[in-house]
Design an enzyme around this catalytic site. Sequence first.
Site, PDB file in Angstrom:
ATOM      1  N   ASP A   1      -0.879  -6.190  -0.110  1.00  0.00           N
ATOM      2  CA  ASP A   1      -1.278  -5.537   1.135  1.00  0.00           C
ATOM      3  C   ASP A   1      -2.791  -5.376   1.221  1.00  0.00           C
ATOM      4  O   ASP A   1      -3.444  -5.011   0.239  1.00  0.00           O
ATOM      5  CB  ASP A   1      -0.641  -4.148   1.231  1.00  0.00           C
TER       6      ASP A   1
ATOM      7  N   ASP B   1       0.836  -1.199   0.000  1.00  0.00           N
ATOM      8  CA  ASP B   1       0.000   0.000   0.000  1.00  0.00           C
ATOM      9  C   ASP B   1       0.872   1.251   0.000  1.00  0.00           C
ATOM     10  O   ASP B   1       0.363   2.380  -0.066  1.00  0.00           O
ATOM     11  CB  ASP B   1      -1.000  -0.002   1.152  1.00  0.00           C
TER      12      ASP B   1
ATOM     13  N   GLU C   1      -1.440  -5.478   8.845  1.00  0.00           N
ATOM     14  CA  GLU C   1      -0.663  -4.910   9.927  1.00  0.00           C
ATOM     15  C   GLU C   1      -1.316  -5.174  11.280  1.00  0.00           C
ATOM     16  O   GLU C   1      -2.538  -5.167  11.402  1.00  0.00           O
ATOM     17  CB  GLU C   1      -0.517  -3.400   9.720  1.00  0.00           C
TER      18      GLU C   1
ATOM     19  N   GLU D   1       9.352  -4.034  10.763  1.00  0.00           N
ATOM     20  CA  GLU D   1       9.759  -2.746  10.192  1.00  0.00           C
ATOM     21  C   GLU D   1      10.230  -1.779  11.264  1.00  0.00           C
ATOM     22  O   GLU D   1       9.543  -1.540  12.266  1.00  0.00           O
ATOM     23  CB  GLU D   1       8.608  -2.117   9.406  1.00  0.00           C
TER      24      GLU D   1
END
Length: 283
Positions: A83, A44, A115, A182
């Site tokens: 994503d 994304d 996420e 990340e």
Amino acid sequence: MKNTVVTFQQMKDKGERISMLTAYDYSTAKLQDSAGINGILVGDSLGNVVLGYPDTISVTMEDMIRHGAAVSRGAENSLVVIDMPFMSYQTSVYDAVFNAGRLMKEGRGQAVKLEGGEEVCPQIKAIAQASIPVMAHLGLTPQSINVFGGFKSQAKELEPAKKLIRDALAVQEAGAFAVTLECVPARLAEIVTKMLRIPTIGIGAGAGCDGQILVYADMLAMFSDFRPKFVKAFANIGPAMMDGFRTYDEEVKAGTYPAEEHTYPMQDEVFEAIEAYADEMSK
């Protein structure tokens, strides 16, 4: 050979490193696939890199489907992960499974990524039970940028680091086949990698992860709006593109392009006949 989620697990088990990059179009995916990249993420991040948004929040399911399908057509051997955009899975387990299914059917992906940690484990479990492979994403999760107050490294203190470990174990238990880490400290990422059975894919998380991923426009020096600390420019394609654009502009305005070698010929007798016809039509 086609890379699959099984391939990723085998690579971790053998101690082999996994390479991933983002892509958003057919041509880029085809080049990455030919280069031997194991996995392509239709991220994304296209909101920033392709659509010009300041964040990923505005990216829609339709955006991900369109770009996912384009990438899938160009990726013969790379595993294509797409994503799940903001609010496509947070609202309910039903929405998560339904939208993941769209990314597989319409976007032609082979896996999806979302996420979050423990809070999205019900979604991960349900999607995985629907026979859709799920990659989790922990640490700096860009869809939560308004909570973090900016693009900042995460889990540097004791309690956040403990939570990241709990989240990593939870998403593994829920059925994720891999987890992206990340912007977390390298030593923490290495600990998590050793704890997990599933592969870890790092971005700004050090060399201790099982694999690495970068936004392709970052690693080719094409995206100049923002350059994270962890990015290395593996080629200066951005400046080369700018030079090409500038030279094209100059030659067009000078009338030196296109030259004769860039044109298609016509036989003299045909040209003369056409010229006479044009003269007649203009009277």
